[in-house]
Design a protein around this motif. Structure first.
Motif, PDB file in Angstrom:
ATOM      1  N   VAL A  41       0.592  -1.483   0.312  1.00 13.21           N
ATOM      2  CA  VAL A  41       0.160   0.087  -0.180  1.00 13.21           C
ATOM      3  C   VAL A  41       0.736   1.136   0.023  1.00 13.21           C
ATOM      4  O   VAL A  41       0.443   2.067  -0.630  1.00 13.21           O
ATOM      5  N   LEU A  42       2.140   1.176   1.283  1.00  6.92           N
ATOM      6  CA  LEU A  42       2.653   2.438   0.813  1.00  6.92           C
ATOM      7  C   LEU A  42       3.493   2.870  -0.792  1.00  6.92           C
ATOM      8  O   LEU A  42       3.833   3.795  -0.902  1.00  6.92           O
ATOM      9  N   GLU A  43       3.822   1.593  -0.701  1.00 11.46           N
ATOM     10  CA  GLU A  43       5.009   1.768  -1.560  1.00 11.46           C
ATOM     11  C   GLU A  43       4.742   2.202  -2.650  1.00 11.46           C
ATOM     12  O   GLU A  43       4.679   2.683  -3.902  1.00 11.46           O
ATOM     13  N   ARG A  44       3.038   1.960  -3.427  1.00 12.90           N
ATOM     14  CA  ARG A  44       2.738   2.422  -4.209  1.00 12.90           C
ATOM     15  C   ARG A  44       2.300   4.679  -4.346  1.00 12.90           C
ATOM     16  O   ARG A  44       2.329   4.388  -5.782  1.00 12.90           O
ATOM     17  N   HIS A  45       2.302   4.641  -3.130  1.00 13.06           N
ATOM     18  CA  HIS A  45       2.323   6.256  -3.092  1.00 13.06           C
ATOM     19  C   HIS A  45       4.266   7.274  -2.845  1.00 13.06           C
ATOM     20  O   HIS A  45       3.576   8.076  -3.179  1.00 13.06           O
ATOM     21  N   GLY A  46       4.626   6.180  -2.376  1.00 11.38           N
ATOM     22  CA  GLY A  46       6.125   6.508  -2.519  1.00 11.38           C
ATOM     23  C   GLY A  46       6.136   8.481  -1.791  1.00 11.38           C
ATOM     24  O   GLY A  46       6.822   9.133  -1.763  1.00 11.38           O
ATOM     25  N   TYR A  47       5.014   8.082  -0.588  1.00  8.54           N
ATOM     26  CA  TYR A  47       5.019   9.810   0.257  1.00  8.54           C
ATOM     27  C   TYR A  47       6.167   9.855   1.178  1.00  8.54           C
ATOM     28  O   TYR A  47       6.782   8.801   1.590  1.00  8.54           O
ATOM     29  N   PRO A  48       6.216  10.525   1.707  1.00 14.36           N
ATOM     30  CA  PRO A  48       7.245  10.883   2.958  1.00 14.36           C
ATOM     31  C   PRO A  48       6.893   9.631   4.151  1.00 14.36           C
ATOM     32  O   PRO A  48       6.211   9.594   3.813  1.00 14.36           O
TER      33      PRO A  48
END
Length: 321
Positions: A41-48
């Motif tokens: 889930v998180l890697e799809r976005h590349g958020y800080p």
């Protein structure tokens, strides 16, 4: 009929919801362990990093609360606030699929002193769609700059009036293969209607065989259950080598803990090419024309999973420029 007693499993399994009961304390709960699913889930976005951590907490909380729904049910968690992260949105499709996104001000996120400062003040909404002919329900609680755990406690105290303890933890592991996100959560609730205590499937401590179990008044029972659950450490919730059952045994072995069948979790978006096509066909041709890019095609990217799909405007009665 007594529940079967068995050895505590030491097998550490990721991406599960494990329901449990401490029947001697009229307490039930669920333990969530997330590994590859939350990382996807998180890697799809590349958020800080701070935004990723906050979104993982929100996803864990949504799963803790939504995992009581039937298979066709949907649970949504959404925040709107004045903080650097102005919105968190998590969809949990029972029994197992989760997707999530965040909207934020990158400059304000960089200046935030702590994770709780990212949320700010606003509100947190829970929307429950049980499916079928049942009505939807929405609960709303204020965000007061104290984070998601505090907001969840406030919700149960003011709205549900069920004594509840929630713990959330997020972190990263570092191996030769790289860094990987992990998350974990625990919810414990006092349910006096659960009835008198029964024999649990974990032996209740070192008392001699045949010893009559100690009975507690309901208020005292919750005080003890809450005290035991409060000893949960953040690292225990995300430890990849510690099984969910062994963690529950650590917390409640003195009173006996009964576990139920776990449910597997997955990072799964509900978007589809067919769904986007149907959406595009609902727009008039003049609006479709404004969606055409420099390459003469219509590109649509899902905000949840970052999947980009390309469509030919001619299929919607619009000629390429």
């Amino acid at each position: 009929m007594s529940a079967p007693v068995r050895t505590v499993s030491a097998e550490a399994v990721d991406d599960i919801v494990l329901p449990f009961a401490v029947e001697g304390l009229s307490t039930r709960g669920r333990l969530v362990r997330l590994g590859p699913a939350i990382h996807a889930v998180l890697e799809r976005h590349g958020y800080p990093e701070p935004v990723s951590k906050l979104l993982a907490e929100a996803a864990t909380l949504a799963i803790l609360l939504g995992s009581t729904l039937k298979e066709e049910g949907r649970f949504q968690l959404q925040t709107k606030s004045d903080g650097p992260v102005s919105m968190l949105l998590v969809d949990f499709d029972a029994p197992s699929n989760v997707r999530a996104l965040a909207r934020f001000d990158r400059a304000r996120v960089a200046r935030a002193a702590s994770g709780d400062d990212l949320v700010g003040h606003g509100h947190l909404a829970f929307t429950i769609d049980p499916g079928g002919d049942l009505s939807r329900y929405q609960g709303v609680v204020a965000l007061e700059g104290l984070g998601l755990e505090a907001a969840a406690h406030s919700y149960f105290e003011r709205s549900e009036q069920i004594p509840t303890l929630v713990r959330l933890a997020v972190g990263e592991t570092v191996t030769a293969a790289g860094r990987s996100w992990r998350a974990g959560g625990l919810i414990v609730q006092h349910l006096p209607s659960a009835g008198p205590g029964r024999r649990a499937d974990f032996h209740p401590g070192d008392a001699p065989e045949g010893t009559e179990p100690h009975r507690l008044d309901e208020d005292d029972a919750w005080t003890e259950a809450k005290a035991l659950a409060s000893t949960t450490e953040a690292h225990e919730l995300i430890d990849p080598t510690l099984s969910a059952e062994r963690l529950l045994f650590r917390l409640f072995n003195e009173r006996g803990v009964r576990v139920f069948e776990p449910t597997r979790l997955a990072a799964q978006c509900r978007c589809s090419a067919e769904g986007v096509d149907a959406m595009l066909r609902s727009f008039p041709p003049e609006e479709i024309a404004h969606m055409v890019g420099d390459d003469g095609m219509i590109g649509v990217t899902c905000e949840f999973c970052s999947t980009k799909r390309v469509f030919n405007p001619a299929d919607y009665g619009v000629s390429s420029p």
